[in-house]
Scaffold this active site. Structure first.
Site, PDB file in Angstrom:
ATOM      1  N   ALA A  90       0.767  -1.176  -0.151  1.00 62.50           N
ATOM      2  CA  ALA A  90      -0.015   0.066  -0.026  1.00 62.50           C
ATOM      3  C   ALA A  90       0.788   1.118  -0.061  1.00 62.50           C
ATOM      4  O   ALA A  90       0.577   2.264  -0.982  1.00 62.50           O
ATOM      5  CB  ALA A  90      -0.885   0.103   1.186  1.00 62.50           C
ATOM      6  N   ARG A 143       4.116   9.642  -9.990  1.00 62.16           N
ATOM      7  CA  ARG A 143       3.897   9.585 -11.498  1.00 62.16           C
ATOM      8  C   ARG A 143       3.008  10.848 -11.785  1.00 62.16           C
ATOM      9  O   ARG A 143       2.972  11.338 -12.957  1.00 62.16           O
ATOM     10  CB  ARG A 143       2.889   8.398 -12.012  1.00 62.16           C
ATOM     11  N   CYS A 148       2.605 -12.579   0.295  1.00 64.06           N
ATOM     12  CA  CYS A 148       1.925 -13.755   0.126  1.00 64.06           C
ATOM     13  C   CYS A 148       2.849 -15.092  -0.499  1.00 64.06           C
ATOM     14  O   CYS A 148       2.377 -15.920  -0.311  1.00 64.06           O
ATOM     15  CB  CYS A 148       0.498 -13.459  -0.935  1.00 64.06           C
ATOM     16  N   ARG A 166      13.505   6.787  -8.468  1.00 64.45           N
ATOM     17  CA  ARG A 166      12.345   7.644  -8.866  1.00 64.45           C
ATOM     18  C   ARG A 166      11.817   8.754  -8.000  1.00 64.45           C
ATOM     19  O   ARG A 166      10.938   8.990  -7.812  1.00 64.45           O
ATOM     20  CB  ARG A 166      11.207   6.615  -8.757  1.00 64.45           C
ATOM     21  N   ASN A 173      -2.527  -3.230  -2.687  1.00 65.71           N
ATOM     22  CA  ASN A 173      -2.109  -2.540  -3.979  1.00 65.71           C
ATOM     23  C   ASN A 173      -3.239  -1.636  -4.491  1.00 65.71           C
ATOM     24  O   ASN A 173      -2.756  -0.455  -4.903  1.00 65.71           O
ATOM     25  CB  ASN A 173      -1.557  -3.460  -4.951  1.00 65.71           C
ATOM     26  N   TYR A 178     -17.338 -23.197 -22.344  1.00 65.51           N
ATOM     27  CA  TYR A 178     -17.206 -24.368 -22.161  1.00 65.51           C
ATOM     28  C   TYR A 178     -16.597 -25.232 -23.080  1.00 65.51           C
ATOM     29  O   TYR A 178     -16.631 -24.923 -24.291  1.00 65.51           O
ATOM     30  CB  TYR A 178     -18.717 -25.117 -22.150  1.00 65.51           C
ATOM     31  N   ARG A 191     -28.185 -23.709  -9.569  1.00 64.83           N
ATOM     32  CA  ARG A 191     -29.334 -24.292  -9.742  1.00 64.83           C
ATOM     33  C   ARG A 191     -29.920 -24.844  -8.588  1.00 64.83           C
ATOM     34  O   ARG A 191     -31.083 -24.872  -8.288  1.00 64.83           O
ATOM     35  CB  ARG A 191     -29.141 -25.390 -11.050  1.00 64.83           C
TER      36      ARG A 191
END
Length: 457
Positions: free
Chosen positions: A13, A23, A46, A73, A310, A431, A447
């Protein structure tokens, strides 16, 4: 005149926010200073279980951007530096260099809090003994690997059976350890309903992992060398050369609490849709230290996932940089695996639906990942919850083998769109025999859920 953005936390984050803001604004318009108390930036937490397990060969493969790359940067990233105090009225933070001990204040015009979460570490006898590890950061992962390399025995106990617990159990199996998982819950994976958790229990037992449910850990036993030798419960002791804590995480919000910032019921910071901390125009927060809106139940939840972190960072960086973005909330989608078993869920469990005051029906089906006659077709179980009166989809859980987990994405989209299970049955899903039966398992469950809704009146 240049403004200064201060970012606390240099993982998903925090550095997503810093990078996006950069940016949109150059150094002349926005100075960015970021503090990180650990030794790594912008990495995949992760991926740590898969690095520990050996599927990912090198630690650096988990690092998306190094501190030097951020500095190139025009982001002043200060590593091994911990923010120890927030002075909200004075718009400044106190930081301590963990190497030199130097402390100093840094003023800000805009502040981003991305302090993440910390592993739950219960206060038990022996919990701090050598050989007992929580796993949340790359530093934690490296410490665990160092222990494994220096340990002659091959017995491991994982305390807790949530996502972290089952993933670390797999990692230790991959390392050749005999693994015992001690879980205080009725079944592993409390993010699932118990009937689906039972499937996980049975599959893990079939892999040779000793599963101990309904067991409260009372302490960590140590030997003469003060290292861990066993995990104790009220009824038994389980030998251990290494112990991994997989009990879960809590928001790391001590700084925010001390500064009087608003926290939710689970201890996470509360923000508006722009990720701005409520009541504070110049402070944003994102990642594992915040609570977010549950789009199904309508309440606030703490969900520690890199995907959300993120996105939070992108939203924050856009707003800090003068653009506009929002994060509307989540439906609670998560996937995991232990060896060849895939586990997925999205939306509400039965107890979540009850807590939200919803009347619901359930439907559970068994199907296969491909056409039954096609080589490699794997079994899966799908459970679906629907609102009793309206048929609105409330949640889906899937436990199965190859091809099972990512089917939950269909349900996540349906939940976000507030679709009914009847609408779900009409989805035009892809499918072909190598990919799905004629009726995809999610549609088969839908269903059956439609039938349950109609029977319930």
């Amino acid at each position: 005149m240049s403004e200064r953005l201060v970012v606390i936390g240099a993982d998903a984050a925090g550095m997503s926010a810093a990078s996006q803001a950069r940016r949109l604004k150059d150094r002349d318009a926005l100075e960015i200073v970021a503090f990180e108390r650990g030794g790594f930036s912008s990495y995949s937490a992760c991926g740590i279980p898969y690095w520990v397990g050996g599927q990912v060969a090198e630690r650096d493969e988990l690092i998306a951007r190094t501190p030097d790359e951020h500095r190139e940067r025009d982001i002043d990233l200060r590593m091994r530096t911990e923010v120890t105090e927030l002075d909200v009225p004075g718009k400044r933070v106190r930081a301590r260099d963990l190497r030199s001990g130097e402390e100093y204040w840094t003023a800000y015009d805009k502040l981003v809090i991305a302090t993440g979460a910390r592993p739950v570490r219960p206060e038990l006898p022996g919990i701090d003994a050598p050989g007992v590890h929580g796993v949340q950061t790359l530093d934690d992962g490296q410490a665990l690997l160092d222990t494994l390399a220096a340990t002659e025995g091959r017995r491991a106990v994982v305390v807790g059976a949530g996502y972290i617990g089952v993933e670390m159990a797999e990692a230790l199996v991959q390392r050749g350890y005999r693994v015992t998982v001690v879980n205080r819950g009725q079944e592993p994976m409390s993010t699932l309903d118990p009937d689906m958790g039972r499937l996980v229990h049975e599959a893990m037992s079939g892999m040779g992992i000793e599963m101990v449910d309904d067991a409260e850990v009372t302490g960590i036993r140590t030997g003469d060398d003060k290292r861990v030798r066993a995990v104790a419960t009220a009824d038994a002791e389980y030998p251990a050369d290494v112990v991994v804590l997989g009990i879960g995480v809590r928001p790391q919000t001590d700084l925010a609490r001390a500064a009087g910032l608003p926290l939710g019921a689970q201890g996470g910071l509360l923000t508006d849709l722009s990720m701005r901390v409520r009541g504070h125009a110049d402070i944003w927060a994102g990642g594992d230290c915040v609570e977010v809106r549950d789009l199904v139940a309508g309440n606030e939840r703490h969900i520690a996932l890199g995907t959300h972190a993120n996105k939070h960072g992108q939203v924050i960086g856009s707003n800090v940089g003068g653009d506009y973005a929002t994060f509307p909330g989540v439906v609670g989608t998560a996937v995991s695996k232990v060896c060849d078993l895939e586990i997925a869920r999205t939306g509400l469990r039965e107890k979540d639906a009850r807590a939200a005051g919803l009347q619901y029906v359930t439907a559970t089906i068994e199907s296969t990942s491909r056409a039954g006659y096609f080589p490699g077709a794997a079994l899966m179980t799908v459970k679906m919850l629907a609102e009793r009166r309206t048929g609105r989809l409330l949640g889906v859980q899937i436990v199965g083998h190859e091809g099972a987990a990512k089917r939950v994405d269909v349900a996540a989209v349906a939940l976000t769109a507030r679709m009914t299970v009847e609408q779900l049955t009409a989805l035009d899903l892809g499918y072909a025999p190598p990919f799905s039966p004629v009726w995809d398992p999610v549609l088969v469950a839908a269903r059956k859920a439609v039938t349950a809704v109609r029977k319930a009146g």
